[in-house]
Design a protein around this motif. Structure first.
Motif, PDB file in Angstrom:
ATOM      1  N   ARG A   1       6.500  24.133 -16.746  1.00 58.22           N
ATOM      2  CA  ARG A   1       7.099  23.076 -17.565  1.00 58.22           C
ATOM      3  C   ARG A   1       6.291  22.950 -18.837  1.00 58.22           C
ATOM      4  O   ARG A   1       5.124  22.584 -18.766  1.00 58.22           O
ATOM      5  N   PRO A   2       6.837  23.279 -20.006  1.00 61.12           N
ATOM      6  CA  PRO A   2       8.204  23.769 -20.191  1.00 61.12           C
ATOM      7  C   PRO A   2       8.339  25.204 -19.688  1.00 61.12           C
ATOM      8  O   PRO A   2       7.356  25.945 -19.576  1.00 61.12           O
ATOM      9  N   ASN A   3       9.580  25.574 -19.410  1.00 55.72           N
ATOM     10  CA  ASN A   3       9.883  26.905 -18.904  1.00 55.72           C
ATOM     11  C   ASN A   3       9.440  27.971 -19.913  1.00 55.72           C
ATOM     12  O   ASN A   3       9.578  27.783 -21.121  1.00 55.72           O
ATOM     13  N   ARG A   4       8.885  29.080 -19.412  1.00 58.84           N
ATOM     14  CA  ARG A   4       8.541  30.240 -20.244  1.00 58.84           C
ATOM     15  C   ARG A   4       9.373  31.420 -19.767  1.00 58.84           C
ATOM     16  O   ARG A   4       9.003  32.109 -18.818  1.00 58.84           O
ATOM     17  N   ALA A   5      10.510  31.602 -20.405  1.00 62.47           N
ATOM     18  CA  ALA A   5      11.435  32.672 -20.019  1.00 62.47           C
ATOM     19  C   ALA A   5      10.830  34.039 -20.318  1.00 62.47           C
ATOM     20  O   ALA A   5      10.012  34.185 -21.222  1.00 62.47           O
ATOM     21  N   VAL A   6      11.269  35.027 -19.553  1.00 59.56           N
ATOM     22  CA  VAL A   6      10.858  36.416 -19.736  1.00 59.56           C
ATOM     23  C   VAL A   6      12.130  37.226 -19.965  1.00 59.56           C
ATOM     24  O   VAL A   6      13.070  37.144 -19.188  1.00 59.56           O
ATOM     25  N   SER A   7      12.141  38.016 -21.030  1.00 60.01           N
ATOM     26  CA  SER A   7      13.325  38.793 -21.396  1.00 60.01           C
ATOM     27  C   SER A   7      13.381  40.116 -20.633  1.00 60.01           C
ATOM     28  O   SER A   7      12.378  40.578 -20.076  1.00 60.01           O
TER      29      SER A   7
END
Length: 180
Positions: free
Chosen positions: A21-27
């Motif tokens: 939190r906050p989200n750490r997106a991975v591509s």
């Protein structure tokens, strides 16, 4: 489309999403740089899917089976779930194609942080030999997956630390080259 993110450090229920939190997106590109390959296929037609047939031919995936992971279907269910979630590597690529249900593959990034990859029906993932990873069901507690191999299947998992295996050394070299 597959979704991936960095995990929090919580030791609570392994089946929970464990998002920072906050989200750490991975591509998908970040996963590719770790050697992780992803494809989306038509799981409803896996038996006759020309795309799957071509992947199997091109990658020489000559052996396959189907596993259902849920209580009442998998012998020694509780023990297997614990084993799948122990951090380990394999000496060969791990290829999984989700035919139904859902679950998580967790992989280590180049800085040894956990990335959680949410897998659902139609998702195919290839984890390279030598990458530290683990698997768990999500809160739905059910997945049906195709397991694919080049040649005869090798089920041996080497729990961490397993840094002296040639597959691990080759993977670490790949990461260093990818970083340049």
């Amino acid at each position: 489309m597959v979704e991936a993110w960095y995990m929090d450090e919580s030791q609570e229920d392994q089946r929970a999403p464990h998002r920072l939190r906050p989200n750490r997106a991975v591509s998908l590109e970040q996963l590719r740089r770790l050697g992780v390959a992803y494809r989306k296929l038509d799981a409803d037609n896996y038996e006759t899917d020309p795309c799957l047939k071509e992947i199997r031919r091109a990658e020489n995936y000559s052996w396959m089976d189907i596993i259902t992971i849920c209580r009442g279907q998998l012998p020694n269910y509780e023990e297997k779930i614990k084993t799948f979630y122990e951090e380990h590597l394999h000496l060969d690529d791990e290829i999984r194609y989700i035919l139904d249900g859902s679950g998580y593959f967790d992989v280590r990034d180049k800085d040894d942080k956990w990335i959680r990859i949410s897998m659902e029906k139609g998702d195919m993932i290839t984890l390279p030999a030598g990458i530290y990873h683990r698997f768990t069901l999500d809160e739905n507690n059910y997945v049906k997956a195709m397991r694919l191999f080049v040649g005869e299947p090798v089920w041996t998992a080497y729990n961490r630390p397993a840094d002296d295996f040639p597959a691990r050394k080759q993977y670490v070299k790949f990461l260093a080259e990818e970083a340049q």
